[in-house]
Write an enzyme that holds these catalytic residues in place. Sequence first.
Site, PDB file in Angstrom:
ATOM      1  CE  LYS A  49     -82.747  27.408 -16.109  1.00 14.44           C
ATOM      2  NZ  LYS A  49     -82.914  26.562 -17.312  1.00 14.44           N
TER       3      LYS A  49
ATOM      4  NE  ARG B  96     -81.621  27.999 -21.354  1.00 12.77           N
ATOM      5  CZ  ARG B  96     -80.707  27.164 -20.883  1.00 12.77           C
ATOM      6  NH1 ARG B  96     -80.330  26.085 -21.568  1.00 12.77           N
ATOM      7  NH2 ARG B  96     -80.163  27.389 -19.708  1.00 12.77           N
TER       8      ARG B  96
ATOM      9  CD  GLN C 222     -83.846  19.493 -22.776  1.00 15.76           C
ATOM     10  OE1 GLN C 222     -84.114  20.388 -23.578  1.00 15.76           O
ATOM     11  NE2 GLN C 222     -84.217  19.530 -21.515  1.00 15.76           N
TER      12      GLN C 222
ATOM     13  CB  SER D 179     -77.166  12.688 -19.574  1.00 16.68           C
ATOM     14  OG  SER D 179     -77.746  11.414 -19.781  1.00 16.68           O
TER      15      SER D 179
ATOM     16  CB  THR E  76     -71.122  18.397 -22.572  1.00 17.36           C
ATOM     17  OG1 THR E  76     -71.056  17.058 -23.061  1.00 17.36           O
ATOM     18  CG2 THR E  76     -70.041  18.601 -21.531  1.00 17.36           C
ATOM     19  CG  ASP E  77     -75.642  20.382 -18.706  1.00 19.49           C
ATOM     20  OD1 ASP E  77     -75.099  19.310 -18.353  1.00 19.49           O
ATOM     21  OD2 ASP E  77     -76.869  20.554 -18.626  1.00 19.49           O
TER      22      ASP E  77
ATOM     23  CE  LYS F 147     -74.437  15.782 -17.555  1.00 22.64           C
ATOM     24  NZ  LYS F 147     -75.667  16.546 -17.809  1.00 22.64           N
TER      25      LYS F 147
END
Length: 322
Positions: free
Chosen positions: A67, A111, A139, A200, A222-223, A227
């Site tokens: 992606k 997803r 989201q 976020s 948290t990505d 974060k």
Amino acid sequence: MWIVPEAAIADLITPEASFQAVESVFAAMASGEAYNFPVVREAIGHEDALYGFKGGFDRSGMALGLKAGGYWPHNLEKRGIINHQSTVFLFDPDTGKVAAMVGGNLLTALRTAAASSVSIKHLAREDSKVLGMIGAGHQSHFQLRAAARQRQFEKVVGWNYHPEMLPKLAETAAGIGLPFEAVTLEDLGAQADVIVTITSAFAPSLTAAHVKPGTHLACMGTDTKGKQEVEAALVARATVFTDEVAQSVSIGETQHAVSDGSLKAAEITQIGAVINGTHPGRTAADEITLFDGTGVGLQDLAVASTVVEIAVETGVAVEVEF
Ligand code: NAD
């Protein structure tokens, strides 16, 4: 190659199909059949954009690809298009030829919602009645709808840093027949059997003291390094599961508990092990379980492969000689 445009995706993929795709690929990751490639994420020095690639190979589902995309913070105000932009590219694992190009924006939300939903299926108490939502952005609506499919919830309680966003989430709950109550964090922790966090934030809101025994948490926001949505002490107190351990300890919710020494990477279990039956998952009704959903490229490839199959079958995919 096949092209499936972004605008066609909503009518092609169902939440059940997203769930199946993500559950299968998590299982394949745990059994060693699928692996993610190192993530590339760059500030490109133009339009303040963050751009990168998430890719991998799933030998069991024969999905190979990546992606590509990221975050353009000025898109909405300057051009009226959404800030998150991504596209999935699939390749033929036998030849390396490009097989498909698929719009990745809606798929990312589906997803991600499927991931927390998989964790609820495998880790939440069967008798869970109250769903707690922390976060009310883009989201959160997908998360709420996907979570609600997994247990017989009777009510949703919600908290958000920006409370003015909660009425829209209440509408989403009403849309699936669930009453919604905006509450304090203390009330949310006291009532909720399952809590989804999808913000976020760079500082924790939910603490260990807020959460009652037996709760399942899906921490999905948290990505990125720095974060944080929940207190590290809550992570340390829970039995912790994740999509991928390496990503969880570096950019996921566990990064803080791991760096303060209260949680070891070796104590974190891939959710796929629970799906495959090699880890028991929850073992007591009063156990706190926590799923750290960091978001891996294989999830994108899994849902994109499903979409291509459906789009080809239904004649929606556009074929291009390439
Ligand atoms: P959004 O911008 O639509 O919503 C942001 C949410 O965070 C809102 O609820 C907002 O009120 C809250 N928020 C903003 N600043 C805050 C602060 N300082 N403290 C607490 N809350 C704050 O974003 P979104 O598209 O809903 O995404 C939410 C998060 O999920 C982002 O961090 C995004 O990177 C992450 N995400 C994760 C995955 C994954 O696979 N894990 C996938 C997609 C998005």
